[in-house]
Motif scaffolding. Structure first.
Motif, PDB file in Angstrom:
ATOM      1  N   UNK A 185      28.352  -2.258 -14.506  1.00 15.43           N
ATOM      2  CA  UNK A 185      28.578  -0.817 -14.396  1.00 15.43           C
ATOM      3  C   UNK A 185      28.123  -0.081 -15.645  1.00 15.43           C
ATOM      4  N   UNK A 186      28.081  -0.767 -16.787  1.00 15.18           N
ATOM      5  CA  UNK A 186      27.710  -0.108 -18.038  1.00 15.18           C
ATOM      6  C   UNK A 186      26.213  -0.002 -18.229  1.00 15.18           C
ATOM      7  N   UNK A 187      25.420  -0.641 -17.341  1.00 14.36           N
ATOM      8  CA  UNK A 187      23.975  -0.739 -17.554  1.00 14.36           C
ATOM      9  C   UNK A 187      23.217  -0.011 -16.449  1.00 14.36           C
ATOM     10  N   UNK A 188      22.240   0.786 -16.870  1.00 10.27           N
ATOM     11  CA  UNK A 188      21.320   1.444 -15.939  1.00 10.27           C
ATOM     12  C   UNK A 188      19.968   0.744 -16.019  1.00 10.27           C
ATOM     13  N   UNK A 189      19.407   0.386 -14.858  1.00 14.09           N
ATOM     14  CA  UNK A 189      18.103  -0.273 -14.802  1.00 14.09           C
ATOM     15  C   UNK A 189      17.063   0.724 -14.299  1.00 14.09           C
ATOM     16  N   UNK A 190      16.177   1.121 -15.180  1.00 15.16           N
ATOM     17  CA  UNK A 190      15.103   2.045 -14.814  1.00 15.16           C
ATOM     18  C   UNK A 190      13.871   1.244 -14.380  1.00 15.16           C
ATOM     19  N   UNK A 191      13.430   1.362 -13.117  1.00 10.27           N
ATOM     20  CA  UNK A 191      12.257   0.605 -12.668  1.00 10.27           C
ATOM     21  C   UNK A 191      10.985   1.123 -13.338  1.00 10.27           C
ATOM     22  N   UNK A 192      10.165   0.196 -13.842  1.00 11.11           N
ATOM     23  CA  UNK A 192       8.912   0.574 -14.502  1.00 11.11           C
ATOM     24  C   UNK A 192       7.709   0.318 -13.600  1.00 11.11           C
ATOM     25  N   UNK A 193       7.514  -0.929 -13.176  1.00  5.82           N
ATOM     26  CA  UNK A 193       6.405  -1.228 -12.279  1.00  5.82           C
ATOM     27  C   UNK A 193       6.588  -2.621 -11.682  1.00  5.82           C
ATOM     28  N   UNK A 232       2.915 -15.070  -2.589  1.00  9.90           N
ATOM     29  CA  UNK A 232       2.879 -14.081  -3.670  1.00  9.90           C
ATOM     30  C   UNK A 232       4.267 -13.875  -4.244  1.00  9.90           C
ATOM     31  N   UNK A 233       4.425 -14.194  -5.523  1.00  6.95           N
ATOM     32  CA  UNK A 233       5.726 -14.027  -6.179  1.00  6.95           C
ATOM     33  C   UNK A 233       5.703 -12.705  -6.945  1.00  6.95           C
ATOM     34  N   UNK A 234       6.203 -11.675  -6.278  1.00  9.96           N
ATOM     35  CA  UNK A 234       6.205 -10.336  -6.873  1.00  9.96           C
ATOM     36  C   UNK A 234       7.550 -10.044  -7.512  1.00  9.96           C
ATOM     37  N   UNK A 235       7.488  -9.446  -8.692  1.00 10.06           N
ATOM     38  CA  UNK A 235       8.692  -9.098  -9.424  1.00 10.06           C
ATOM     39  C   UNK A 235       8.594  -7.638  -9.877  1.00 10.06           C
ATOM     40  N   UNK A 236       9.709  -7.085 -10.290  1.00 10.28           N
ATOM     41  CA  UNK A 236       9.741  -5.708 -10.793  1.00 10.28           C
ATOM     42  C   UNK A 236      10.281  -5.710 -12.216  1.00 10.28           C
ATOM     43  N   UNK A 237       9.615  -4.965 -13.069  1.00  9.20           N
ATOM     44  CA  UNK A 237      10.042  -4.874 -14.461  1.00  9.20           C
ATOM     45  C   UNK A 237      10.904  -3.628 -14.646  1.00  9.20           C
ATOM     46  N   UNK A 238      11.978  -3.779 -15.417  1.00  5.33           N
ATOM     47  CA  UNK A 238      12.929  -2.689 -15.640  1.00  5.33           C
ATOM     48  C   UNK A 238      13.124  -2.444 -17.131  1.00  5.33           C
ATOM     49  N   UNK A 239      13.523  -1.227 -17.434  1.00  5.13           N
ATOM     50  CA  UNK A 239      14.028  -0.906 -18.764  1.00  5.13           C
ATOM     51  C   UNK A 239      15.534  -0.717 -18.617  1.00  5.13           C
ATOM     52  N   UNK A 240      16.302  -1.631 -19.181  1.00  7.08           N
ATOM     53  CA  UNK A 240      17.762  -1.559 -19.090  1.00  7.08           C
ATOM     54  C   UNK A 240      18.304  -0.792 -20.294  1.00  7.08           C
ATOM     55  N   UNK A 255       6.047   4.539 -20.710  1.00  7.95           N
ATOM     56  CA  UNK A 255       5.868   3.140 -20.320  1.00  7.95           C
ATOM     57  C   UNK A 255       5.263   3.034 -18.925  1.00  7.95           C
ATOM     58  N   UNK A 256       5.700   3.879 -18.002  1.00  2.00           N
ATOM     59  CA  UNK A 256       5.164   3.849 -16.641  1.00  2.00           C
ATOM     60  C   UNK A 256       3.695   4.248 -16.620  1.00  2.00           C
ATOM     61  N   UNK A 257       3.362   5.278 -17.380  1.00  2.00           N
ATOM     62  CA  UNK A 257       1.967   5.741 -17.419  1.00  2.00           C
ATOM     63  C   UNK A 257       1.064   4.684 -18.042  1.00  2.00           C
ATOM     64  N   UNK A 258       1.493   4.114 -19.156  1.00  2.00           N
ATOM     65  CA  UNK A 258       0.671   3.127 -19.857  1.00  2.00           C
ATOM     66  C   UNK A 258       0.519   1.852 -19.035  1.00  2.00           C
ATOM     67  N   UNK A 259       1.592   1.397 -18.408  1.00  2.00           N
ATOM     68  CA  UNK A 259       1.503   0.177 -17.597  1.00  2.00           C
ATOM     69  C   UNK A 259       0.616   0.401 -16.377  1.00  2.00           C
ATOM     70  N   UNK A 260       0.699   1.590 -15.770  1.00  2.00           N
ATOM     71  CA  UNK A 260      -0.159   1.895 -14.623  1.00  2.00           C
ATOM     72  C   UNK A 260      -1.621   1.879 -15.039  1.00  2.00           C
ATOM     73  N   UNK A 261      -1.907   2.453 -16.203  1.00  2.00           N
ATOM     74  CA  UNK A 261      -3.277   2.461 -16.701  1.00  2.00           C
ATOM     75  C   UNK A 261      -3.777   1.039 -16.926  1.00  2.00           C
ATOM     76  N   UNK A 262      -2.900   0.189 -17.494  1.00  2.00           N
ATOM     77  CA  UNK A 262      -3.269  -1.190 -17.760  1.00  2.00           C
ATOM     78  C   UNK A 262      -3.525  -1.957 -16.458  1.00  2.00           C
ATOM     79  N   UNK A 263      -2.658  -1.758 -15.464  1.00  2.00           N
ATOM     80  CA  UNK A 263      -2.818  -2.448 -14.184  1.00  2.00           C
ATOM     81  C   UNK A 263      -4.034  -1.928 -13.418  1.00  2.00           C
TER      82      UNK A 263
END
Length: 303
Positions: free
Chosen positions: A154-162, A263-271, A289-297
């Motif tokens: 409950x104390x942690x928020x997980x922000x999805x990145x990509x 295909x082993x797909x995972x999601x990266x989060x910023x906690x 982080x989302x913009x930079x990771x999207x550019x990299x991918x």
């Protein structure tokens, strides 16, 4: 002209119900309080409340200014809070742990871009491999954890990145290099090379090998991505890495990559701590982080 102190005095008079209690609460003498109220009544040309009533009863004019106080004072308090929060954000701290070595390939450019807009935020990070980062986050020792492993709290928020795909990499001459996809049982006689973390924390173990009840023949460790890839290229074993970490090595012909199953797909989060996830400097980091990771991918897809 009516002033904020007049509105605060009227609300305090309503709350306490008496001039004596109001003077005490505002740290004024009764004479100073009476003078302030009389001055306001002169300015508006009317009476604010009926004298010698307990509790104090307000006139129609008094009720109008109390309604104004109820509308204005909360807005003033919110604005003061927002300004204080902004100052705190501008001088915030972002001490993070990264639970994947390969994250540095997109994270470092993201941090460089982030610092341009938020130069006063103190940045620091650790690998997150020598300790459990989430308890450190909750305890306030860390401010953010980059992870693909959600542990609901409950104390942690997980922000999805990509989203990303884990792939098995091997040398170009490896027997598995001709397979269309890799099955768990294909790894039972293999040497798996991984970063120096407990294998139970590895995505390939938790979400591919363990559900199938498969254990590789042997494990080896590599301290960083370059060393790991060189070991794989030399035929010392196979490894599972995110798609963003292997594209350049594949283009150079050092390794071959294959999907794990379908295909082993995972999601990266910023906690981050749930109580702080709406801070401006954290929201700005999420966005960068989302913009930079999207550019990299996107660069990987175009290659």
């Amino acid at each position: 002209m009516i002033e904020l102190k007049h509105l605060r005095t009227l609300t305090k008079l309503r709350d306490t119900g008496s001039l004596t209690a109001t003077a005490t609460a505002l740290h004024l003498t009764q004479s100073a309080l009476s003078h302030q109220l009389k001055d306001l009544e002169v300015r508006i040309g009317g009476t604010l409340f009926f004298r010698k009533t307990k509790p104090v009863k307000f006139t129609a004019e008094g009720d109008i200014f109390l309604a104004l106080a109820d509308e204005i004072l909360p807005k003033i308090a919110k604005s003061e809070h927002d300004v204080a929060s902004l100052k705190e954000d501008l001088n915030g701290r972002l001490h993070m742990a990264i639970e994947c070595h390969s994250c540095f390939q997109w994270l470092m450019p993201a941090l460089k871009e982030y610092q341009v807009s938020w130069p006063s935020v103190v940045l620091d990070f650790s690998s997150g491999f020598s300790f459990e980062p989430l308890p450190a986050l909750v305890a306030g020792e860390l401010d953010l954890v980059i992870t693909s492993d959600i542990q609901p709290r409950s104390e942690v928020h997980y922000e999805p990145l990509f989203d990303f795909e884990m792939k098995l990499i091997m040398s170009t001459s490896h027997p598995l290099a001709n397979r269309e996809q890799i099955l768990p049982e294909d790894l039972s006689d293999q040497t798996m090379i991984s970063y120096p973390v407990p294998k139970q924390r590895l995505d390939v173990v938790k979400h591919f090998l363990q559900p199938a009840g498969v254990e590789p023949n042997k494990w080896k460790k590599a301290d960083n991505t370059l060393m790991l890839v060189q070991m794989v290229s030399a035929g010392l074993g196979v490894a599972a890495l995110p798609n963003w970490a292997i594209s350049e090595f594949s283009r150079q012909g050092l390794i071959v990559s294959k999907p794990l199953g379908e295909g082993l797909w995972r999601r990266l989060f910023a906690a981050v701590r749930h109580s702080e996830h709406d801070r401006r400097y954290l929201q700005a980091f999420f966005s960068t982080a989302k913009i930079e990771s999207k550019s990299h991918l996107d660069d990987i897809k175009m290659a």
